[in-house]
Design an enzyme around this catalytic site. Structure first.
Site, mmCIF file in Angstrom:
data_model
loop_
_atom_site.group_PDB
_atom_site.id
_atom_site.type_symbol
_atom_site.label_atom_id
_atom_site.label_comp_id
_atom_site.label_asym_id
_atom_site.label_seq_id
_atom_site.Cartn_x
_atom_site.Cartn_y
_atom_site.Cartn_z
ATOM 1 N N CYS A 84 2.765 1.821 3.283
ATOM 2 C CA CYS A 84 3.881 0.884 3.443
ATOM 3 C C CYS A 84 5.083 1.377 2.639
ATOM 4 O O CYS A 84 6.220 1.389 3.133
ATOM 5 C CB CYS A 84 3.492 -0.507 2.949
ATOM 6 S SG CYS A 84 2.024 -1.197 3.708
ATOM 7 N N CYS A 125 0.844 -1.188 0.000
ATOM 8 C CA CYS A 125 0.000 0.000 0.000
ATOM 9 C C CYS A 125 0.881 1.241 0.000
ATOM 10 O O CYS A 125 2.081 1.166 0.292
ATOM 11 C CB CYS A 125 -0.916 -0.002 1.219
ATOM 12 S SG CYS A 125 0.007 0.054 2.766
ATOM 13 N N ASP A 157 -4.861 7.283 -38.343
ATOM 14 C CA ASP A 157 -4.060 7.326 -39.560
ATOM 15 C C ASP A 157 -4.613 6.282 -40.523
ATOM 16 O O ASP A 157 -5.228 5.291 -40.098
ATOM 17 C CB ASP A 157 -2.602 7.008 -39.205
ATOM 18 C CG ASP A 157 -1.720 6.982 -40.442
ATOM 19 O OD1 ASP A 157 -1.847 7.877 -41.285
ATOM 20 O OD2 ASP A 157 -0.904 6.045 -40.563
#
Length: 812
Positions: A44, A41, A472
């Site tokens: 952490c 996380c 394109d």
């Protein structure tokens, strides 16, 4: 899942400086990629970042909590890898695997821990045995003790004797069981809180550890034990959920085999794929995976390249063709000359880019982090005030009725302490903070498995918000390769004769049109074309050469008009484009008469965007060959599907001529087209679309369209597999040439944005409701943990995993 708001704004890629230069004046640097599974996380990662940042000699630390990895660059003259590992483990997180990289000169280095968790130099946290870890065993022990304690405390009260007395305070059997549960399940939480405090991180470990210590210290053993056990269970469940989220990345890494069969001195030997050098020959038998990128030098086979390009149909490979690591050899024997090492293969680069993409924060994620930075301390302050103020101002219990419910505002310290404790549990925005990154992980890895490389969560988010798509023509809506589409022989000539004479003329030419004619001749078995003599290129018009002693021409209709042919009827426009029958009679001998083509024949071919090449002598036409860049089979349906999904405008941008552009536009169904554009004019066209419609995605080949790709909000490169430039420069790369992946990409990104919004607002809303209910006595500690922490974290993770179920549509 440990979480909070005090991680760095960009934990991935955070930098610290230090170290010394080498003897040659340059700083020597080594890089190590480490697997840190419990770092799952932002908070952490913040703790690890703080710990690494205090090391002299670290020059860069890229932390990826969603993958559970830490990539650290350091000066080996100042520190070594053991120091880096010690710093991470000093923050409270075990390092389970990794491997050193190379110094700035590219020399390989020794060192590193267990490398089983990585492939090609790319680390990832290994699969976690969540339910059998020491933490899990302590949790189950604590759960058993809490269950027994509740049994004696509330049901078997007669069998709940006093077992001890401390400072005159009696301790019953139930109290002893609750304290045992706190010791078993709570100590790991308290330990994590200690590391958080040491690294100045206001996260859930610190908050929960503080709550457990406080509750135990004032004798609220039931609350302390319940909190310790429920939070530990929540941690295990969330670790399991995050591990499942990491599975998609591990699946990518497992696509490439660990070993390769190498041909050395006419003998076969099996060695680790990492040990195969560029230029060596590897052998791939039917059913085996291609171990490394390379070029086929012997054999032919159908190869399943879906792991790289997402294309489900196997591709035929012969000598000279390129193959990619991870592709599956279907049926034949192949010998492949290796062109890249394991760490530099297309698959390895894709995996590395996917990991890097997960670390790039979206705008939503940055907002969430900023919001969480205020949310957590504010709620902590409210928790303290909730525990301290009401007992001071409420002399007697106050009973009120709210929406038919009776609510009592107690006057005792104990009740308000528990409510403050409950708010402390709610203070950490776990689900709120992880709601975006787990969605990004799921979306990006799901896309990678389907042949779409998204270079960052910001691009995933942006693609789902585009209002217009610019395409394109060449290589995107069309195949990008000229092909003979029509053969129109005249007089006594048949298609074979026409092809034979055209191929003979074109043998000396290097023009793409010549390649198309020669390819058609080869594919139809017309290989007996004679060698031309006196070959001459007629600039801007065509070519001339002698075939069997007679001069033949091949070129534009204008060339033959200069020779005296009247092509006016063949080039005339007919009503509605319908070709009518013309005069097919032979012209008088020696006289250049009217065209033998049916009326409007050449005009119809040109109107379809085809290039017409006439073949003949100065007095007799052999026929016409129409050549075009074929429209991809799925282009029309892809354009239709983009509009169905919500794209407002689909526009074709091309440098080709007006007639060809109009024809391709009609065939593909784009809303509009803009022809004869130079590269800088494509940029202007993109900006005009942005001004009129909003966000624009530009889809091109990643090289010729680079300015337009850069100008758009999202640049998407077609056919990027094996193309370094496209892989590096595009925001999103379609690994194969499948234009049908565009609707999938938009649908995935659009759905991901919806999932992120659902996760953010649901987690924030639930936290807000719980916080409002705490002072009213409607929310207990157990509800706060089970619903606000564990429930919402599992909920947002499960919701994010839905993205892995989105598959490209089949346009068959």
């Amino acid at each position: 899942m440990r979480d909070g708001s005090n991680g760095s704004e960009e934990t991935a890629g955070s930098e610290t400086t230090g170290g010394a230069a080498g003897a040659d004046g340059r700083r020597r640097e080594l890089t190590v990629s480490l697997a840190v599974p419990e770092m799952d996380c932002p908070s952490c990662a913040g703790k690890v970042d703080n710990a690494i940042g205090r090391l002299d000699g670290v020059t860069n630390a890229a932390l990826n909590p969603t993958a559970g990895t830490a990539t650290v660059t350091y000066d080996p003259d100042v520190i070594d890898e053991d120091d880096v590992v010690a710093a991470i483990e000093g923050a409270g997180y075990e390092v389970t695997g990794g491997r050193s990289g190379s110094d700035e000169s590219g020399d390989d280095t020794e060192g590193g821990t267990d490398a089983d968790t990585e492939s090609g130099g790319v680390a990832v946290a290994p699969p976690a045995e969540v339910w059998t870890t020491a933490r899990a065993k302590k949790t189950w022990l604590g759960a058993g003790l809490v269950t027994l304690g509740l049994l004696f405390e509330f049901i078997l009260t007669a069998q709940n004797p006093e077992v001890a007395s401390v400072l005159g305070v009696p301790f019953t059997l139930a109290d002893a069981l609750f304290l045992g549960a706190v010791a078993a399940s709570g100590l790991p939480v308290i330990r994590g809180g200690y590391y958080s405090a040491r690294n100045r991180s206001l996260d859930i470990d610190l908050l929960m550890g503080t709550a457990i210590i406080a509750a135990t210290g004032i004798g609220y053993f039931v609350e302390a034990a319940t909190l310790a056990v429920l939070f530990s269970i929540a941690e295990l469940l969330e670790d399991y959920a995050m591990d499942r989220a990491r599975d998609s990345l591990r699946e990518l890494m497992e696509l490439s085999p660990d070993e390769a069969t190498v041909k050395r001195e006419n003998a076969e030997t099996t060695i680790p794929a990492d040990d195969v050098a560029v230029g060596e020959t590897v052998i791939v038998r039917p059913g085996e995976k291609v171990p490394l990128d390379g070029t086929v030098i012997e054999g032919e086979s159908a190869v399943d390249e879906s792991p790289i390009t997402g294309e489900s149909v196997p591709v035929d490979k012969v000598s000279g063709d390129e193959v990619f690591a991870g592709a599956i050899n279907e049926e034949g024997y192949l010998e492949i000359e290796v062109t890249s090492t394991a760490g530099d293969s297309t698959l390895a680069r894709v995996i590395e880019m996917v990991q890097g993409a997960q670390a790039k924060k979206t705008d939503t994620e940055r907002f969430v982090d900023r919001f969480a930075g205020y949310y957590t301390p504010v709620v902590v302050v409210l928790a303290v005030l909730t525990a301290a103020i009401p007992p001071l101002v409420i002399a007697e219990p106050i009973a009120v009725e709210v929406a038919g419910y009776g609510i009592t505002f107690a006057a005792d310290w104990g009740t308000w302490f528990v409510r403050g404790l409950t708010l402390l549990v709610i203070a950490c925005p776990c689900a709120f903070v992880i709601s975006t990154p787990v969605s990004v992980v799921s979306g990006i890895t799901s896309a990678a498995k389907n042949g779409v490389l998204i270079k960052g969560g910001n691009h995933l988010e942006a693609m789902g918000e585009v209002d217009a798509v610019a395409l394109d023509k060449t290589g995107t809506l069309t195949k990008g390769k000229l092909t003979v589409t029509d053969l129109v022989p005249l007089g006594d000539a048949d298609e074979a004769t026409l092809l034979r004479r055209a191929a003979a003329l074109e043998r000396r030419s290097e023009h793409p049109i010549a390649s198309a004619i020669l390819d058609r001749a080869d594919r139809t078995g017309v290989t007996d074309h004679p060698e031309p003599a006196a070959f001459e290129s007629l600039t801007g018009k065509g070519i001339r050469a002698e075939i069997d002693g007679e001069t033949y021409y091949a070129g534009k209709p204008a060339l033959f008009e200069d020779l005296g042919f009247d092509l006016s009827r063949a080039r005339a426009e007919t009503d509605g484009g319908v070709v009518t029958e013309g005069d097919d009679a032979d012209p008088p001998a020696g006289d250049i008469g009217p065209s033998e083509f049916a009326e409007g024949t050449l005009a119809a071919l040109e109107r379809e965007g085809k290039t017409v090449v006439l073949v003949g002598t100065a007095t007799q036409l052999t026929g016409a060959i129409a050549i075009a860049d074929e429209v991809r089979r799925d282009s029309k349906r892809a354009v239709e599907r983009l509009r169905e999904l919500g794209v407002k405008r689909v526009v074709m941008l091309t440098g080709d001529n007006e007639g060809t552009a109009r024809a391709i536009a009609e065939q593909t169904g784009v809303d509009e087209y803009r022809a004869e554009l130079l590269p800088e004019e494509k940029v202007e066209a993109v900006r005009a679309l942005q001004a009129e419609y909003g966000d624009v995605a530009m889809v091109g080949d990643g090289i010729n369209d680079a300015p337009a790709l850069a100008a758009a909000e999202v640049g998407v490169a077609m056919g990027a597999a094996g193309t370094d430039t496209a892989l590096e420069t595009a925001d999103i790369a379609l690994m194969g040439d499948d234009v049908a992946k565009l609707p999938y990409l938009y649908a995935l990104s659009h759905t991901a944005n919806g999932v992120i919004r659902q996760n953010v607002w649901a987690s924030l809303g639930v936290k807000a409701l719980l916080a409002l209910g705490v002072p009213l006595g409607l929310v207990s500690v157990a509800v706060a943990v089970v619903v606000g922490d564990m429930g919402m974290s599992l909920g947002v993770t499960g919701n994010a995993m839905r993205l892995s179920g989105i598959e490209p549509e089949s346009f068959e």
